[in-house]
Design a protein around this motif. Structure first.
Motif, PDB file in Angstrom:
ATOM      1  N   ILE A 175       0.858  -1.176   0.000  1.00  0.00           N
ATOM      2  CA  ILE A 175       0.000   0.000   0.000  1.00  0.00           C
ATOM      3  C   ILE A 175       0.902   1.236   0.000  1.00  0.00           C
ATOM      4  O   ILE A 175       2.006   1.206   0.540  1.00  0.00           O
ATOM      5  CB  ILE A 175      -0.953   0.027   1.214  1.00  0.00           C
ATOM      6  CG1 ILE A 175      -0.185   0.086   2.539  1.00  0.00           C
ATOM      7  CG2 ILE A 175      -1.884  -1.173   1.192  1.00  0.00           C
ATOM      8  CD1 ILE A 175      -1.067   0.372   3.730  1.00  0.00           C
ATOM      9  N   PRO A 176       0.473   2.333  -0.636  1.00  0.00           N
ATOM     10  CA  PRO A 176       1.314   3.523  -0.706  1.00  0.00           C
ATOM     11  C   PRO A 176       1.276   4.315   0.595  1.00  0.00           C
ATOM     12  O   PRO A 176       0.524   4.013   1.508  1.00  0.00           O
ATOM     13  CB  PRO A 176       0.686   4.307  -1.859  1.00  0.00           C
ATOM     14  CG  PRO A 176      -0.752   3.895  -1.840  1.00  0.00           C
ATOM     15  CD  PRO A 176      -0.763   2.450  -1.415  1.00  0.00           C
ATOM     16  N   GLY A 177       2.104   5.339   0.642  1.00  0.00           N
ATOM     17  CA  GLY A 177       2.135   6.206   1.810  1.00  0.00           C
ATOM     18  C   GLY A 177       3.442   6.147   2.577  1.00  0.00           C
ATOM     19  O   GLY A 177       3.544   6.678   3.684  1.00  0.00           O
ATOM     20  N   PHE A 178       4.461   5.514   1.981  1.00  0.00           N
ATOM     21  CA  PHE A 178       5.746   5.342   2.659  1.00  0.00           C
ATOM     22  C   PHE A 178       6.876   5.988   1.853  1.00  0.00           C
ATOM     23  O   PHE A 178       7.943   5.420   1.692  1.00  0.00           O
ATOM     24  CB  PHE A 178       6.025   3.854   2.884  1.00  0.00           C
ATOM     25  CG  PHE A 178       5.034   3.184   3.796  1.00  0.00           C
ATOM     26  CD1 PHE A 178       5.279   3.092   5.159  1.00  0.00           C
ATOM     27  CD2 PHE A 178       3.845   2.674   3.300  1.00  0.00           C
ATOM     28  CE1 PHE A 178       4.367   2.487   6.006  1.00  0.00           C
ATOM     29  CE2 PHE A 178       2.925   2.068   4.137  1.00  0.00           C
ATOM     30  CZ  PHE A 178       3.187   1.981   5.504  1.00  0.00           C
ATOM     31  N   GLY A 179       6.614   7.174   1.338  1.00  0.00           N
ATOM     32  CA  GLY A 179       7.605   7.863   0.530  1.00  0.00           C
ATOM     33  C   GLY A 179       7.246   7.792  -0.947  1.00  0.00           C
ATOM     34  O   GLY A 179       6.087   7.653  -1.315  1.00  0.00           O
ATOM     35  N   ASP A 180       8.281   7.859  -1.800  1.00  0.00           N
ATOM     36  CA  ASP A 180       8.027   7.873  -3.240  1.00  0.00           C
ATOM     37  C   ASP A 180       8.978   6.964  -4.011  1.00  0.00           C
ATOM     38  O   ASP A 180       9.106   7.070  -5.221  1.00  0.00           O
ATOM     39  CB  ASP A 180       8.145   9.311  -3.773  1.00  0.00           C
ATOM     40  CG  ASP A 180       7.569   9.461  -5.170  1.00  0.00           C
ATOM     41  OD1 ASP A 180       6.462   8.938  -5.419  1.00  0.00           O
ATOM     42  OD2 ASP A 180       8.249  10.080  -6.019  1.00  0.00           O
ATOM     43  N   HIS A 190       5.716   2.126  -1.408  1.00  0.00           N
ATOM     44  CA  HIS A 190       5.150   1.032  -0.631  1.00  0.00           C
ATOM     45  C   HIS A 190       6.051   0.687   0.556  1.00  0.00           C
ATOM     46  O   HIS A 190       7.256   0.965   0.539  1.00  0.00           O
ATOM     47  CB  HIS A 190       4.965  -0.196  -1.510  1.00  0.00           C
ATOM     48  CG  HIS A 190       3.962  -0.017  -2.597  1.00  0.00           C
ATOM     49  ND1 HIS A 190       3.668  -0.991  -3.528  1.00  0.00           N
ATOM     50  CD2 HIS A 190       3.154   1.045  -2.909  1.00  0.00           C
ATOM     51  CE1 HIS A 190       2.732  -0.547  -4.362  1.00  0.00           C
ATOM     52  NE2 HIS A 190       2.424   0.679  -4.014  1.00  0.00           N
ATOM     53  N   LEU A 191       5.479   0.057   1.559  1.00  0.00           N
ATOM     54  CA  LEU A 191       6.250  -0.367   2.727  1.00  0.00           C
ATOM     55  C   LEU A 191       7.463  -1.194   2.308  1.00  0.00           C
ATOM     56  O   LEU A 191       8.543  -1.090   2.902  1.00  0.00           O
ATOM     57  CB  LEU A 191       5.348  -1.180   3.660  1.00  0.00           C
ATOM     58  CG  LEU A 191       6.023  -1.858   4.861  1.00  0.00           C
ATOM     59  CD1 LEU A 191       6.643  -0.834   5.795  1.00  0.00           C
ATOM     60  CD2 LEU A 191       5.018  -2.733   5.603  1.00  0.00           C
ATOM     61  N   GLU A 192       7.309  -2.008   1.274  1.00  0.00           N
ATOM     62  CA  GLU A 192       8.398  -2.875   0.825  1.00  0.00           C
ATOM     63  C   GLU A 192       9.645  -2.101   0.425  1.00  0.00           C
ATOM     64  O   GLU A 192      10.755  -2.611   0.510  1.00  0.00           O
ATOM     65  CB  GLU A 192       7.911  -3.739  -0.345  1.00  0.00           C
ATOM     66  CG  GLU A 192       8.931  -4.768  -0.810  1.00  0.00           C
ATOM     67  CD  GLU A 192       8.344  -5.769  -1.785  1.00  0.00           C
ATOM     68  OE1 GLU A 192       8.837  -5.836  -2.925  1.00  0.00           O
ATOM     69  OE2 GLU A 192       7.396  -6.483  -1.394  1.00  0.00           O
ATOM     70  N   THR A 193       9.491  -0.835   0.009  1.00  0.00           N
ATOM     71  CA  THR A 193      10.651  -0.057  -0.424  1.00  0.00           C
ATOM     72  C   THR A 193      11.558   0.331   0.732  1.00  0.00           C
ATOM     73  O   THR A 193      12.680   0.794   0.509  1.00  0.00           O
ATOM     74  CB  THR A 193      10.209   1.220  -1.167  1.00  0.00           C
ATOM     75  OG1 THR A 193       9.516   2.092  -0.257  1.00  0.00           O
ATOM     76  CG2 THR A 193       9.310   0.889  -2.349  1.00  0.00           C
ATOM     77  N   LEU A 194      11.083   0.152   1.959  1.00  0.00           N
ATOM     78  CA  LEU A 194      11.880   0.509   3.138  1.00  0.00           C
ATOM     79  C   LEU A 194      12.203  -0.674   4.034  1.00  0.00           C
ATOM     80  O   LEU A 194      13.244  -0.680   4.699  1.00  0.00           O
ATOM     81  CB  LEU A 194      11.132   1.566   3.975  1.00  0.00           C
ATOM     82  CG  LEU A 194      10.870   2.908   3.301  1.00  0.00           C
ATOM     83  CD1 LEU A 194      10.023   3.791   4.202  1.00  0.00           C
ATOM     84  CD2 LEU A 194      12.182   3.608   2.949  1.00  0.00           C
ATOM     85  N   ALA A 195      11.329  -1.688   4.057  1.00  0.00           N
ATOM     86  CA  ALA A 195      11.449  -2.711   5.095  1.00  0.00           C
ATOM     87  C   ALA A 195      11.806  -4.100   4.604  1.00  0.00           C
ATOM     88  O   ALA A 195      12.003  -4.995   5.418  1.00  0.00           O
ATOM     89  CB  ALA A 195      10.139  -2.777   5.891  1.00  0.00           C
TER      90      ALA A 195
END
Length: 319
Positions: A175-180, A190-195
């Motif tokens: 889901i979006p909302g975790f940066g760009d 998406h959360l995956e881009t950070l975690a």
């Protein structure tokens, strides 16, 4: 199903769980109370296609049954990617798998073994395993999250897996909302881009120019490498936000976390908890953060649990 004479009716009955991952395939045999009584792990022939992958799992399963002399009641399969659980097919798979999308998993297993077979997404199976025999057994409402190469999510609501009308309930990793930042799925932020493990390595490389695995970044963070600490702080904060979103939407305040990144639990968990403490859920009930207990067998045990549940097996000692 196997060589030799067929088992007699008094032979102990087991449920098989199969976890077909991109690197390895795990097969377990479970009794009706989901106690593991046999298991093996082998490399997944992902480049050789769906037939080879399922065939490898079936070979392992037959060997385990021959060695133990159990009677097979049913089989559950956990598979990476998007699956149609009702049709028993893989719908979408990553490019690490060859000829996997569209493969008729359950029909192939049933045709080979002569027993019912059932298919789950691997993260759904992970949560099913942890909720029936693992770290959150007996908890009625749980968010399951796997932090591995990617980030997967699943929901356990009122003591059962919530699949959703399109099979995507709980997919908090996308889901979006975790940066760009661009995500591997084609979306952004998406959360995956950070975690995810892959992203932790990528974020560290962006900061330092040095390419490291998530495990190596975690080791550097423990040694007080400022860039590694910053990457893990961003991951922990992002996971906490995802947990708070789930708590706000679903009133689910227990989360079980597994996957390769969770091996850095002594580093990761305090960062998640610190972010949660700064902004508690609107319900006022604190989020309970739990580390997965079943390890590499969670998906396979969850798949066996699916087969047991679908077939209505009686659990010893339970009314």
């Amino acid at each position: 199903m196997s060589g030799g004479p067929p088992p007699c009716p008094s032979t102990p009955e087991v449920f098989a769980g199969i976890d077909i991952g991109g690197t390895t395939t795990q097969v377990v045999l479970c009794t009706a109370d989901l106690t593991v009584v046999g298991g093996s792990e082998v490399p997944t022939p992902a480049a050789r296609g769906g037939g080879a992958m399922v065939g490898t799992a079936l070979d392992v399963l037959r060997r385990l049954l021959d060695e133990a002399g159990f009677r097979l009641a049913g089989v559950g399969v956990g598979a990476a990617g998007v699956v149609d659980a009702r049709a028993g097919r893989v719908l979408v798979a990553s490019d690490s798998f060859h000829d996997w999308a569209g493969f008729p998993v359950t029909a192939t297993v049933e045709g080979a073994l002569g027993v019912p077979a059932f298919l789950d997404n691997d993260v759904n199976a992970f949560l099913r395993g942890e909720a029936t025999k693992g770290a959150v057994a007996g908890v009625s409402h749980v968010l399951g999250m796997t932090l591995g190469t990617g980030v997967g999510g699943a929901l356990w609501v009122d003591g059962t897996l919530l699949e959703g009308p399109h099979g995507a309930a709980g997919e908090i990793g996308h889901i979006p909302g975790f940066g760009d930042l661009p995500c591997t799925c084609g979306g952004r932020g998406h959360l995956e881009t950070l975690a995810s493990g892959r992203s932790i390595g990528a974020r560290y490389a962006e900061r330092t120019g040095r390419h490291r695995t998530a495990r190596e970044v975690a080791e550097a963070a423990v040694r007080d490498d400022a860039d590694a600490v910053a990457v893990f702080e961003a991951a922990g904060t992002a996971v906490a936000r995802a947990l708070l979103v789930t708590a706000g939407l679903m009133d689910v305040t227990t989360a079980v976390i597994g996957g390769g990144v969770s091996r850095a639990w002594p580093l990761l968990a305090p960062l998640i908890r610190a972010a949660l403490a700064a902004e508690p859920p609107v319900s006022g009930h604190p989020i309970r953060l739990v580390r997965a207990r079943l390890g590499s067998r969670a998906v396979a045990v969850g798949a066996a649990s699916r087969a047991r549940g679908e077939l209505g097996a009686a659990v010893p000692g339970r009314a």
